[in-house]
Design a protein around this motif. Sequence first.
Motif, short mmCIF file in Angstrom:
data_model
loop_
_atom_site.label_atom_id
_atom_site.label_comp_id
_atom_site.label_asym_id
_atom_site.label_seq_id
_atom_site.Cartn_x
_atom_site.Cartn_y
_atom_site.Cartn_z
N VAL A 5 0.72 -1.13 0.04
CA VAL A 5 -0.02 0.00 -0.11
C VAL A 5 0.95 1.41 -0.10
CG1 VAL A 5 -1.79 -1.19 1.18
CG2 VAL A 5 -0.25 0.04 2.59
N SER A 6 0.51 2.36 -0.68
CA SER A 6 1.12 3.66 -0.73
C SER A 6 0.25 4.81 -0.81
CB SER A 6 2.20 3.59 -1.81
OG SER A 6 1.59 3.23 -3.23
N ASN A 53 3.40 0.80 -6.78
CA ASN A 53 2.84 -0.43 -6.20
C ASN A 53 3.22 -1.45 -7.24
OD1 ASN A 53 2.04 0.74 -3.77
ND2 ASN A 53 -0.14 0.46 -4.25
N LEU A 71 -0.73 -0.56 7.77
CA LEU A 71 -0.97 -1.80 7.44
C LEU A 71 -0.64 -2.76 8.55
CD1 LEU A 71 -1.16 -4.12 4.91
CD2 LEU A 71 1.18 -3.73 4.82
N HIS A 122 -5.71 -3.03 5.99
CA HIS A 122 -5.08 -1.71 5.74
C HIS A 122 -6.30 -0.49 5.99
CE1 HIS A 122 -7.06 -1.81 1.80
NE2 HIS A 122 -6.67 -2.91 1.76
N TYR A 182 -5.10 6.36 -1.13
CA TYR A 182 -3.94 5.75 -1.25
C TYR A 182 -4.18 4.49 -2.15
CZ TYR A 182 -6.49 2.37 2.12
OH TYR A 182 -7.20 1.69 2.81
N VAL A 186 -3.59 0.56 -3.46
CA VAL A 186 -3.63 -0.99 -2.70
C VAL A 186 -3.11 -1.70 -3.94
CG1 VAL A 186 -4.62 -2.69 -1.50
CG2 VAL A 186 -4.78 -0.23 -1.10
#
Length: 349
Positions: free
Chosen positions: A42-43, A52, A313, A319, A330, A332
């Motif tokens: 995740v970011s 990702n 996370l 998350h 965000y 995923v």
Amino acid sequence: MQNRRKFFKAAVLGAAAFSIDGVSKTAKAATPKVVKGKPIVVSTWDFGIAANAEAWKVLSAGGRALDAVERGVHVPEADPKNHSVGYSGYPDRDGHVTLDACIMDEYSNCGSVAALEHIVHPISVARLVMEKTPHVMLVGEGALQFALENGFKKENLLTQEAEKAWKEWLEKSEYKPIINMETKSYDSNGATAYNPLMLPGNVYNHDTIGMLAMDANGNLSGACTTSGMAFKLRGRVGDSPIIGAGLFVDNEVGAATSTGVGEEVIRIVGSHLVVELMRQGYSPENACKEAVMRIVKRDPAKAKAIQIGFLALNKKGEHGAYCLQQGFNYAVCNAEDQKKLIKGKYYFK
């Protein structure tokens, strides 16, 4: 007596044929490796989708989460269209592009660089600080010297587009961080919409990328990298390279990262707080929400004028995120969905 000796000999040989978990060596060799976790990454922000995807190449091949997050954040660090991370980042008010980054693995090893100039991938320098020195953080000229001694190439990070934006900013020299780096505009139907801020030169800008990953062994790692606030005071460092503020990983519990105005995240040691709340049983989203509420309670007026978001996370692969203002999202990526983008829930309506 002979029979008794034969019995013990047979018992010892039999025990030797089994591992501690009671599975025979022969059977264990024939049994597929047990997958302890479902890989996920995740970011922060929508540019996390591309990041990702690169991290997923490592995770889907059974690689380590640490390698995945480093490789993943290389994407925005090298993207000339991203003016908040790495190459082409907006400079400070004196025209210097300075980068901050940190990385942390499943063993609580961590490395960090701050106010680093001329290096496209500060995250990789941070990893070398972690792996090759007894220190956690190197800054400024010392960080640059270390990078060059370890084979990194010195480059000019100030692109023409970023320089143009900086020179236009100099006309007023007004330092006022903008929530989500967004501006109000209108869609084709005349309705109010929110699009990425078109700073001088129509350049796309958001904020830090924080990335968290869990690999097939159930191990966690995280990375955080940024060029910091546009046109900041020379020498300013936010939360992004500070372990516990911009990033924290506890392999027994989970990991967290942050985005937004770093000064306020530092004041509550935000990412560490989120992980400790998950240790107490909070879900990732609720842990992020509680951290946001700490900021709101401390200074409601200031909180209403800025953006801060947390992303978390846990060890189950769950998350969640929460932020001050509308606009944070965000990305995923897992085996089921490689391009999911989730809108973060927010406090101020």
